[in-house]
Scaffold this motif. Structure first.
Motif, PDB file in Angstrom:
ATOM      1  N   THR A  12       5.726  48.129  41.677  1.00 28.94           N
ATOM      2  CA  THR A  12       4.640  47.223  41.287  1.00 28.94           C
ATOM      3  C   THR A  12       4.872  45.838  41.864  1.00 28.94           C
ATOM      4  OG1 THR A  12       4.197  48.454  39.260  1.00 28.94           O
ATOM      5  CG2 THR A  12       3.461  46.161  39.325  1.00 28.94           C
ATOM      6  N   PHE A  13       6.112  45.337  41.758  1.00 32.39           N
ATOM      7  CA  PHE A  13       6.425  44.020  42.305  1.00 32.39           C
ATOM      8  C   PHE A  13       6.262  44.003  43.822  1.00 32.39           C
ATOM      9  CE2 PHE A  13       8.239  40.542  39.738  1.00 32.39           C
ATOM     10  CZ  PHE A  13       7.972  41.048  38.482  1.00 32.39           C
ATOM     11  N   LEU A  14       6.654  45.074  44.506  1.00 31.23           N
ATOM     12  CA  LEU A  14       6.530  45.127  45.960  1.00 31.23           C
ATOM     13  C   LEU A  14       5.076  45.138  46.411  1.00 31.23           C
ATOM     14  CD1 LEU A  14       9.373  47.620  46.914  1.00 31.23           C
ATOM     15  CD2 LEU A  14       9.259  45.182  47.457  1.00 31.23           C
ATOM     16  N   SER A  15       4.199  45.684  45.576  1.00 30.48           N
ATOM     17  CA  SER A  15       2.794  45.796  45.973  1.00 30.48           C
ATOM     18  C   SER A  15       1.994  44.528  45.695  1.00 30.48           C
ATOM     19  CB  SER A  15       2.141  46.983  45.268  1.00 30.48           C
ATOM     20  OG  SER A  15       2.057  46.746  43.874  1.00 30.48           O
ATOM     21  N   GLU A  16       2.574  43.579  44.968  1.00 25.16           N
ATOM     22  CA  GLU A  16       1.869  42.331  44.682  1.00 25.16           C
ATOM     23  C   GLU A  16       1.714  41.495  45.949  1.00 25.16           C
ATOM     24  OE1 GLU A  16       4.005  40.223  41.692  1.00 25.16           O
ATOM     25  OE2 GLU A  16       3.447  41.627  40.118  1.00 25.16           O
ATOM     26  N   ALA A  17       0.537  40.938  46.117  1.00 28.15           N
ATOM     27  CA  ALA A  17       0.293  40.055  47.260  1.00 28.15           C
ATOM     28  C   ALA A  17       0.963  38.713  46.995  1.00 28.15           C
ATOM     29  CB  ALA A  17      -1.204  39.858  47.461  1.00 28.15           C
ATOM     30  N   ARG A  18       1.656  38.206  47.996  1.00 28.95           N
ATOM     31  CA  ARG A  18       2.299  36.904  47.910  1.00 28.95           C
ATOM     32  C   ARG A  18       1.625  35.974  48.907  1.00 28.95           C
ATOM     33  NH1 ARG A  18       5.918  40.784  47.600  1.00 28.95           N
ATOM     34  NH2 ARG A  18       6.418  40.727  49.793  1.00 28.95           N
ATOM     35  N   SER A  19       1.563  34.701  48.536  1.00 30.26           N
ATOM     36  CA  SER A  19       0.922  33.703  49.399  1.00 30.26           C
ATOM     37  C   SER A  19       1.837  32.506  49.575  1.00 30.26           C
ATOM     38  CB  SER A  19      -0.400  33.229  48.786  1.00 30.26           C
ATOM     39  OG  SER A  19      -1.283  34.311  48.628  1.00 30.26           O
ATOM     40  N   CYS A  20       1.710  31.880  50.714  1.00 28.24           N
ATOM     41  CA  CYS A  20       2.471  30.674  51.030  1.00 28.24           C
ATOM     42  C   CYS A  20       2.172  29.595  49.985  1.00 28.24           C
ATOM     43  CB  CYS A  20       2.099  30.178  52.424  1.00 28.24           C
ATOM     44  SG  CYS A  20       2.847  28.597  52.884  1.00 28.24           S
TER      45      CYS A  20
END
Length: 62
Positions: A12-20
Motif C-alpha cells: 500500500t505504501f509503495l503504491s502511494e503517489a509521492r510528489s516533490c
C-alpha cells in the motif's frame, strides 16, 4: 508477527503517489532528484520511510 498484514501495508505504501515538496511534480520510484525542478528528494524519502515504520509498528506495541 503477521507477515501477510505487513506485506499488504508495504505494498500500500509503495503504491502511494509521492510528489516533490518543492514544485509538486509527481515522483517516480528511484528518482533521487525531482525531474522538474531538480530538488533533492532525500527528505521526502526519509519521511516516507518513517511513516512506513510507524505503520508497521502500529499495533505491535503493548
Amino acid at each position: 508477527m503477521n507477515n501477510q498484514s505487513d506485506v499488504s501495508r508495504i505494498l500500500t505504501f509503495l503504491s502511494e503517489a509521492r510528489s516533490c515538496n518543492n514544485c509538486g511534480t509527481r515522483i517516480r520510484f528511484g528518482d533521487i532528484d525531482c525531474p522538474h525542478c531538480g530538488a533533492d528528494l532525500e527528505d521526502l524519502y526519509m519521511e516516507w520511510a518513517n511513516n512506513l515504520l510507524e505503520e508497521l509498528n502500529c499495533g505491535k506495541k503493548n
